[in-house]
Motif scaffolding. Structure first.
Motif, mmCIF file in Angstrom:
data_model
loop_
_atom_site.group_PDB
_atom_site.id
_atom_site.type_symbol
_atom_site.label_atom_id
_atom_site.label_comp_id
_atom_site.label_asym_id
_atom_site.label_seq_id
_atom_site.Cartn_x
_atom_site.Cartn_y
_atom_site.Cartn_z
ATOM 1 N N PHE A 544 -72.737 -23.082 84.347
ATOM 2 C CA PHE A 544 -71.627 -22.737 84.926
ATOM 3 C C PHE A 544 -71.720 -21.290 85.923
ATOM 4 C CE2 PHE A 544 -70.671 -25.011 81.136
ATOM 5 C CZ PHE A 544 -69.656 -26.031 81.529
ATOM 6 N N ILE A 545 -71.101 -21.495 86.860
ATOM 7 C CA ILE A 545 -70.908 -20.422 87.580
ATOM 8 C C ILE A 545 -69.553 -19.947 88.013
ATOM 9 C CG2 ILE A 545 -71.563 -18.969 90.048
ATOM 10 C CD1 ILE A 545 -73.850 -20.734 90.247
ATOM 11 N N GLN A 546 -69.015 -18.665 87.478
ATOM 12 C CA GLN A 546 -67.671 -18.375 87.447
ATOM 13 C C GLN A 546 -67.523 -17.124 88.463
ATOM 14 O OE1 GLN A 546 -65.543 -17.599 83.893
ATOM 15 N NE2 GLN A 546 -63.973 -16.268 84.781
ATOM 16 N N PHE A 547 -66.812 -17.434 89.519
ATOM 17 C CA PHE A 547 -66.534 -16.277 90.564
ATOM 18 C C PHE A 547 -65.394 -15.423 89.905
ATOM 19 C CE2 PHE A 547 -69.794 -17.768 93.480
ATOM 20 C CZ PHE A 547 -69.719 -19.062 93.362
ATOM 21 N N ALA A 548 -65.541 -14.177 90.172
ATOM 22 C CA ALA A 548 -64.614 -13.393 89.773
ATOM 23 C C ALA A 548 -64.532 -12.341 90.707
ATOM 24 C CB ALA A 548 -65.012 -12.616 88.414
ATOM 25 N N LYS A 549 -63.330 -11.358 90.506
ATOM 26 C CA LYS A 549 -63.109 -10.439 91.706
ATOM 27 C C LYS A 549 -63.826 -9.247 91.091
ATOM 28 C CE LYS A 549 -58.608 -11.889 93.598
ATOM 29 N NZ LYS A 549 -57.175 -11.657 93.624
ATOM 30 N N ARG A 550 -63.909 -9.233 89.897
ATOM 31 C CA ARG A 550 -64.543 -7.900 89.003
ATOM 32 C C ARG A 550 -65.158 -8.273 87.859
ATOM 33 N NH1 ARG A 550 -59.068 -4.253 88.000
ATOM 34 N NH2 ARG A 550 -57.601 -6.242 87.660
ATOM 35 N N LEU A 551 -65.700 -7.473 87.466
ATOM 36 C CA LEU A 551 -66.409 -7.683 85.950
ATOM 37 C C LEU A 551 -65.748 -6.494 84.840
ATOM 38 C CD1 LEU A 551 -70.204 -8.545 86.693
ATOM 39 C CD2 LEU A 551 -68.013 -10.200 86.208
ATOM 40 N N PRO A 552 -65.589 -6.775 83.738
ATOM 41 C CA PRO A 552 -65.033 -5.860 82.833
ATOM 42 C C PRO A 552 -66.253 -4.849 82.568
ATOM 43 C CG PRO A 552 -65.577 -7.837 81.710
ATOM 44 C CD PRO A 552 -65.549 -8.158 83.013
ATOM 45 N N ARG A 561 -70.997 -6.739 78.445
ATOM 46 C CA ARG A 561 -71.293 -8.137 78.455
ATOM 47 C C ARG A 561 -70.927 -8.552 77.092
ATOM 48 N NH1 ARG A 561 -74.947 -5.923 81.657
ATOM 49 N NH2 ARG A 561 -75.812 -7.176 83.378
ATOM 50 N N ARG A 562 -70.847 -7.944 76.041
ATOM 51 C CA ARG A 562 -70.225 -8.219 74.824
ATOM 52 C C ARG A 562 -68.821 -9.177 74.858
ATOM 53 N NH1 ARG A 562 -66.160 -5.929 71.921
ATOM 54 N NH2 ARG A 562 -66.321 -4.026 73.083
ATOM 55 N N VAL A 563 -68.083 -8.435 75.883
ATOM 56 C CA VAL A 563 -66.573 -9.138 76.308
ATOM 57 C C VAL A 563 -66.817 -10.336 76.882
ATOM 58 C CG1 VAL A 563 -64.486 -8.874 77.423
ATOM 59 C CG2 VAL A 563 -65.320 -6.891 76.244
ATOM 60 N N LEU A 564 -67.926 -10.367 77.965
ATOM 61 C CA LEU A 564 -68.146 -11.598 78.639
ATOM 62 C C LEU A 564 -68.469 -12.716 77.593
ATOM 63 C CD1 LEU A 564 -69.754 -10.306 81.895
ATOM 64 C CD2 LEU A 564 -67.241 -11.055 81.579
ATOM 65 N N ARG A 565 -69.444 -12.542 76.904
ATOM 66 C CA ARG A 565 -69.759 -13.376 75.614
ATOM 67 C C ARG A 565 -68.765 -13.853 74.826
ATOM 68 N NH1 ARG A 565 -73.559 -10.141 73.978
ATOM 69 N NH2 ARG A 565 -75.339 -11.089 75.598
ATOM 70 N N ASP A 582 -62.802 0.454 82.133
ATOM 71 C CA ASP A 582 -62.028 1.099 83.081
ATOM 72 C C ASP A 582 -60.706 0.603 83.436
ATOM 73 O OD1 ASP A 582 -62.432 1.271 86.609
ATOM 74 O OD2 ASP A 582 -62.125 3.034 85.226
ATOM 75 N N ASP A 583 -60.673 -0.808 83.392
ATOM 76 C CA ASP A 583 -59.262 -1.629 83.725
ATOM 77 C C ASP A 583 -59.372 -2.781 82.768
ATOM 78 O OD1 ASP A 583 -57.830 -2.949 86.782
ATOM 79 O OD2 ASP A 583 -57.160 -2.838 84.960
ATOM 80 N N ILE A 590 -60.790 -12.638 83.984
ATOM 81 C CA ILE A 590 -61.988 -13.444 83.527
ATOM 82 C C ILE A 590 -61.483 -14.484 82.586
ATOM 83 C CG2 ILE A 590 -64.077 -13.335 82.145
ATOM 84 C CD1 ILE A 590 -64.505 -12.195 84.887
ATOM 85 N N LEU A 591 -60.689 -14.290 81.747
ATOM 86 C CA LEU A 591 -60.221 -15.437 80.588
ATOM 87 C C LEU A 591 -59.573 -16.612 81.650
ATOM 88 C CD1 LEU A 591 -58.632 -13.181 78.152
ATOM 89 C CD2 LEU A 591 -60.249 -15.067 77.578
ATOM 90 N N LYS A 592 -58.531 -16.237 82.680
ATOM 91 C CA LYS A 592 -57.895 -17.279 83.456
ATOM 92 C C LYS A 592 -59.103 -17.870 84.274
ATOM 93 C CE LYS A 592 -53.619 -14.726 84.055
ATOM 94 N NZ LYS A 592 -52.609 -14.254 84.798
ATOM 95 N N GLY A 593 -59.977 -17.318 84.820
ATOM 96 C CA GLY A 593 -61.044 -17.924 85.769
ATOM 97 C C GLY A 593 -62.024 -18.940 84.822
#
Length: 600
Positions: A544-552, A561-565, A582-583, A590-593
């Motif tokens: 899977f490749i998820q495109f995002a505007k920004r990363l947490p 990365r803990r949050v992404l995992r 930071d935001d 990320i959740l919606k994507g």
């Protein structure tokens, strides 16, 4: 906020109206073309048989006792000379340097320079408001430190106590650290982005009775309510008896019975403060781990060995020379800020920049405008910030004069190939060495891997335990990220392993595109998979490749990365404390994507 004397009259009226390390050998070899042993390291004149850089390195290893004795005597000012150089046994966890010696760190960072060059600029405070920098001389910083030291003593802080500092990067924060060192108290600087709960946990563990903070912080044009965070934190900290509040803004905040306005209290104090003689192995400061994987752990740094390490690495790793302006972008809440914004530069009598803002405020040229305006010689930043700036294009860098730069530094995480090459080629114009700093605490398997090139350069690739096992093939996530980041359309990426019922683990990639890129996601996904297949193997291609505007990311710029995992594992209850982000809104994106990708 306490300002130098030339600003004081105006401020006081307003106030009262309100009521590493890189390889030493590599550094030596970098200097071979113009080698002069006495100029490079004066102590080497007393080292028998040392006539070149390789010989100096060999001597430091084979005659370490003599080497460190000479450097320790020359580089530090002692109240009482040390008896022994080192007593170290890593297998037993015993690390002792310069026992028997007595010194004061603040004297080494301030007094001895005031005796020789009192009007040399010590700090340049690059405030959030662009173009409003404030300079502090060594004399002014010493006076501020002494007033603070006397204030702490008058309020009962004594040798061996631990003072917690919860402030943004600013001159009063530096003076607070040095004031603690002057009177023999340890300091516990807590990153000003931490939540009330995280702050309280660190206060309780350090058993602090005294806290220093600001009314509000200012960062990226936004107001940060730090005093309110402190008020919430101390509710669960029975040891706290007094809170000193500096005024960063003119906005009033609620003050309780335990609170004192710092600037008003400082005006009551003398500008001379007797320094406490400290044993070489007395505690200088505590610094807590981020706590992202459990209870924060307080790490201890002592006096002489740490100060000598910070001073030497600052001078030789970054090739710092007298008169240079050193720009470390790290927050003082982290070890990099302690060592290379405060203690290293000041021990060397240098001029150090305190950066309060963000790389993109008010625009993506902020760093490079500052380099031109302050004539910065050594620029030291994080790979995350570099990757962020890449996507805005080269024009924001080339708009400003960077001819003052002589050395570029990278810190905080592994730097990927594309970021390194852009940093070297665009920012440094191919003429500035790029040094990456890396260090560890104690004696253990660090879990980090590296490549060594034919030219002798080392590239830290990341955690060896951050490994995905795909159909029996083990591969580091950093290796996949490095390839994804080489795509011209990609600004940065983060790769996570997830449970796969056939392969054991699958590969899930989060990808952020550069600004202005217009491409079909399906086409780019195919291109990225092809690159990974060609560079590593087909088994390493992302499922899977998820495109995002920004990363947490944390306020310091590290990808969480803990949050992404947890998102990939659909374990929303396990997301944990997100207050250091930071935001936090990035997590919702990320959740919606993720939901959208799984629904396809």
């Amino acid at each position: 906020m306490w300002l130098p004397s030339r600003y004081t009259a105006k401020y006081v009226a307003a106030s009262f109206s309100r009521g590493v390390s890189a390889s030493f050998l590599h550094v030596l070899r970098r200097s071979r073309s113009s080698w002069n042993s006495a100029a490079f390291m004066p102590e080497s004149a007393g080292f028998e048989g040392v006539s070149g850089p390789d010989a100096l390195h060999d001597f430091s290893v084979s005659h370490s006792e003599s080497f460190w004795a000479a450097v320790g005597r020359q580089r530090l000012s002692w109240i009482r000379p040390f008896d022994t150089v080192q007593d170290c046994d890593l297998s037993q966890g015993r690390i002792k340097w310069f026992e028997g010696g007595k010194l004061n760190v603040s004297v080494n960072c301030l007094d001895r320079h005031v005796h020789t060059c009192p009007e040399r600029v010590a700090l340049i405070w690059e405030r959030d408001e662009q173009g409003s920098e404030v300079r502090y001389t060594y004399r002014e910083l010493l006076e501020m430190t002494c007033r603070l030291g006397n204030l702490l003593r008058r309020h009962g802080v004594k040798k061996g106590d631990c003072v917690t500092i919860y402030m943004p990067t600013c001159p009063l924060a530096v003076a607070s650290m040095l004031a603690c060192a002057r009177i023999g108290a340890a300091h516990n600087v807590v990153f000003a982005g931490f939540s009330a709960e995280a702050l309280a946990e660190r206060i309780r563990d350090a058993q602090s009775s005294t806290l220093i903070t600001v009314n509000q912080g200012v960062r990226g044009g936004k107001i940060l309510e730090l005093k309110k965070t402190v008020d919430a934190a101390v509710q669960s900290c029975p040891t706290v008896q007094q809170v000193f509040v500096a005024m960063r803004t003119e906005n009033q905040v609620e003050m309780t019975h335990r609170d004192f306005t710092l600037e008003e209290e400082m005006l009551k104090e003398e500008v001379v403060c007797e320094p406490a003689p400290m044993d070489s192995e007395d505690v200088l400061f505590l610094l807590y781990t981020s706590g992202s994987t459990g209870k924060p752990k307080g790490l201890v740094h002592t006096q002489a060995g740490y100060l000598l390490y910070a001073a030497l690495t600052h001078r030789y790793v970054f090739s710092y020379h007298d008169g240079d302006v050193f720009g470390c972008m790290a927050d003082i809440g982290w070890i990099t800020g302690h060592s290379y914004t405060v203690y290293g530069p000041l021990a060397n009598g240098g001029t150090t920049v305190l950066f309060e803002s963000t790389p993109v405020y008010p625009d993506p040229g902020r760093y490079w405008d500052m380099v031109e305006r302050l004539k910065i010689n050594q620029f030291y930043g994080a790979p995350t910030a570099i990757r962020l700036l890449i996507k805005y294009g080269d024009q924001w860098v080339k708009k400003y004069d960077r001819s003052s730069l002589s050395t570029l530094g990278s810190v905080g995480e592994p730097i990927n190939t594309e970021a390194w090459e852009w940093y070297n080629r665009v920012v440094g114009e191919g003429r500035c060495p790029v040094v990456d700093t890396w260090w560890q605490t104690g004696y253990f398997f660090t879990g980090d891997g590296a490549y060594r090139s034919a030219e002798g350069y080392y590239q830290i690739t990341g955690r060896l335990d951050d490994v995905i096992n795909v159909s029996g093939h083990r591969i580091g996530t950093a290796e996949i990220e490095d390839i994804l980041n080489k795509c011209p359309a990609v600004a940065e990426s983060a790769v996570i392993g997830y449970a796969h019922n056939i392969k054991g683990q699958g590969v899930y990639a989060f990808v952020v595109l550069k600004k202005g890129i217009d491409v079909q996601e399906a086409d780019l996904s195919g291109q990225l998979n092809k690159m990974v297949s060609e560079k590593i193997a087909k088994y390493a291609c992302p499922d899977f490749i998820q495109f995002a505007k920004r990363l947490p990311k944390t306020r310091s710029g590290k990808i969480m990365r803990r949050v992404l995992r947890k998102v990939v594992e659909c374990d929303l209850d396990g997301l944990g404390d997100l207050s250091t982000l930071d935001d936090p809104g990035a997590v919702q994106e990320i959740l919606k994507g993720h939901e959208k990708l799984l629904s396809k």
